[in-house]
Scaffold this motif. Structure first.
Motif, PDB file in Angstrom:
ATOM      1  N   GLY A  30       0.820  -1.169  -0.005  1.00  0.00           N
ATOM      2  CA  GLY A  30      -0.128  -0.082  -0.098  1.00  0.00           C
ATOM      3  C   GLY A  30       0.775   1.053  -0.071  1.00  0.00           C
ATOM      4  O   GLY A  30       0.235   2.267   0.096  1.00  0.00           O
ATOM      5  N   GLN A  32       3.336   2.220   2.249  1.00  0.00           N
ATOM      6  CA  GLN A  32       3.683   2.665   3.547  1.00  0.00           C
ATOM      7  C   GLN A  32       4.807   1.898   3.676  1.00  0.00           C
ATOM      8  O   GLN A  32       5.038   0.648   3.954  1.00  0.00           O
ATOM      9  N   GLN A 301      -5.178  -6.634   9.068  1.00  0.00           N
ATOM     10  CA  GLN A 301      -6.164  -5.957   9.587  1.00  0.00           C
ATOM     11  C   GLN A 301      -5.531  -4.733  10.048  1.00  0.00           C
ATOM     12  O   GLN A 301      -6.005  -3.471   9.567  1.00  0.00           O
ATOM     13  N   GLU A 304      -4.468  -2.917   6.830  1.00  0.00           N
ATOM     14  CA  GLU A 304      -5.627  -1.993   6.172  1.00  0.00           C
ATOM     15  C   GLU A 304      -5.985  -0.805   6.955  1.00  0.00           C
ATOM     16  O   GLU A 304      -6.370   0.089   6.387  1.00  0.00           O
ATOM     17  N   THR A 305      -5.881  -0.928   8.306  1.00  0.00           N
ATOM     18  CA  THR A 305      -6.483   0.129   9.144  1.00  0.00           C
ATOM     19  C   THR A 305      -5.359   1.348   8.965  1.00  0.00           C
ATOM     20  O   THR A 305      -5.890   2.418   8.779  1.00  0.00           O
ATOM     21  N   LEU A 307      -3.079   1.705   6.436  1.00  0.00           N
ATOM     22  CA  LEU A 307      -3.278   2.382   5.242  1.00  0.00           C
ATOM     23  C   LEU A 307      -4.601   3.157   5.083  1.00  0.00           C
ATOM     24  O   LEU A 307      -4.527   4.341   4.113  1.00  0.00           O
ATOM     25  N   ASN A 308      -5.567   2.862   5.305  1.00  0.00           N
ATOM     26  CA  ASN A 308      -6.790   3.770   5.054  1.00  0.00           C
ATOM     27  C   ASN A 308      -7.088   4.849   6.092  1.00  0.00           C
ATOM     28  O   ASN A 308      -7.469   5.827   5.582  1.00  0.00           O
ATOM     29  N   ASN A 309      -6.742   4.823   7.293  1.00  0.00           N
ATOM     30  CA  ASN A 309      -6.730   5.778   8.452  1.00  0.00           C
ATOM     31  C   ASN A 309      -5.629   6.669   8.879  1.00  0.00           C
ATOM     32  O   ASN A 309      -5.792   7.536   9.646  1.00  0.00           O
ATOM     33  N   SER A 315      -6.887   5.738  14.605  1.00  0.00           N
ATOM     34  CA  SER A 315      -6.768   4.687  13.644  1.00  0.00           C
ATOM     35  C   SER A 315      -6.233   3.433  14.734  1.00  0.00           C
ATOM     36  O   SER A 315      -6.800   2.253  14.269  1.00  0.00           O
ATOM     37  N   TYR A 319      -8.486   0.031  15.118  1.00  0.00           N
ATOM     38  CA  TYR A 319      -7.724  -1.399  14.838  1.00  0.00           C
ATOM     39  C   TYR A 319      -8.015  -2.197  15.917  1.00  0.00           C
ATOM     40  O   TYR A 319      -8.627  -3.605  16.219  1.00  0.00           O
TER      41      TYR A 319
END
Length: 381
Positions: A30, A32, A301, A304-305, A307-309, A315, A319
């Protein structure tokens, strides 16, 4: 004396085992960056004798980061669940879910190699001793020693992905008074890609297909584990045969190892700018093979958290909340199974037999259990 140079890093991951590497690669996919720290050398996993039971859901996640060791994985097509000296059994078959397999058995070293093969040369520091961890305002400072040199790393987020939950007030511990004796053994005839979960008064006995052999998880009270570890190969094979029954014959056992079993559950996954995943967050009983799969889902998880938030406290709180159902559900599931089946109580044996029979005769109930073993909380409701 010159002060160590401080290096700023967005995300620092302590532990370059499979869970830590999964997190790093998922973050990298992603965009990061993160840095892995490991106390061992890159080749240390080659000496690890363990076999891992990976659910099909774990394969789906690892394939997304090109780290699935396809050639080294032995598929589990059927799972046979029964109890010693009692009626009732349940069969779970991959064809009910249109899957190539319910799960897979992979040697730890092969999975570690597949993940390490995807790392960039600068992704990890090996042979690292962590000297101190100091929380700060908006960051965490980590002092390390590598090859005799001192370094200071400052990170926005520190992820603990190595070791087991320690003995501190944030960790709830429940000792099962059981040890797992691990070995490999040759079945006669072959395993036909069938895994067995055989419940006995001493504890669960699991046989997992690995290559042409079975990886055995032989759960026993500590004194009996002492005796089994002291047996010669012939006596060990006879003890395993007695516990399993006569559906298969066994020969040529390999070296044995053992480890004590306990449920360790960290109550708080996040503290400030630190987060705990995998075995640092929870260690489960090996029954039904849930622990490592849970750790892979933790890593995925979290990636994903973040990368999205982003990396802020909101954030991290999101999670921790997102993992509550999966963690608590898996811990409760394995704990209740072990405590309900690890005894020779007549009324409980009858209830267990009826329960296994009901699962076998009621497809919706069986599918409910199977799907949560395969995908965890992602399968809810």
């Amino acid at each position: 004396m010159t002060e160590p140079v401080v290096t700023d890093i967005d995300i620092l991951i302590i532990g370059a085992g499979p869970v830590g590497m999964t997190l790093h690669l998922a973050l990298a996919a992603g965009g990061q960056p993160s840095l892995l720290l490991d106390r061992n050398s890159p080749n240390s996993a080659q000496d690890d004798p363990r076999a891992l039971a990976l659910a099909h859901g774990a394969r789906q996640l690892l394939e997304q980061i090109n780290a699935w060791p396809a050639r080294a994985a032995t598929p589990i097509e059927t799972i046979h669940v029964s109890q010693k000296d009692g009626f009732g059994r349940t069969l779970i078959n991959r064809t009910d879910y249109a899957l190539p397999a319910l799960g897979y058995v992979v040697r730890y070293r092969d999975l570690a190699a597949a993940l390490a093969g995807q790392l960039a040369p600068t992704a990890r520091l090996d042979g690292v001793e962590v000297l101190a961890i100091e929380p700060g305002d908006g960051h965490v400072t980590v002092s390390i020693r590598q090859a005799g040199s001192l370094r200071t790393l400052r990170t926005k987020l520190l992820v603990h992905a190595e070791g087991t939950p320690g003995d501190d007030p944030a960790v709830t511990v429940s000792d099962y008074d059981q040890h797992a004796v691990i070995a490999e053994i040759t079945p006669q005839p072959g395993h036909n890609h069938c895994a067995w979960e055989r419940f006995t008064p001493d504890g669960p006995l699991a046989l997992l297909p690995l290559g042409n052999e079975y990886s055995v998880v032989f759960t026993l009270p500590p004194a009996k584990a002492d005796a089994v570890m002291a047996m010669d190969d012939s006596a060990f094979t006879a003890a395993l045969q007695k516990q399993f029954g006569q559906r298969l014959r066994f020969a040529q056992p390999g070296p044995r190892s053992r480890f004590p079993l306990a449920l360790r559950l960290r109550d708080t996954l996040v503290e400030g700018h630190e987060v705990w995943i995998g075995n640092t967050a929870q260690t489960l009983h090996p029954v039904s093979g849930q622990g490592f799969n849970l750790g892979i889902r933790d890593a995925w998880q979290l990636a994903e958290t973040l990368l999205n938030n982003g990396l802020d406290q909101a954030s991290l709180a999101a999670y921790a909340a997102s993992r509550r159902l999966d963690r608590r559900g898996s811990a409760l599931f394995t704990d209740r199974i072990v405590r309900a089946f690890s005894n020779d109580c007549g009324p409980l044996k009858l209830a267990r037999g009826l329960g296994l029979l009901a699962l076998d005769l009621c497809p919706p109930a069986r599918h409910f259990v199977a799907k949560r073993m395969i995908w965890g909380a992602r399968a809810w409701p």
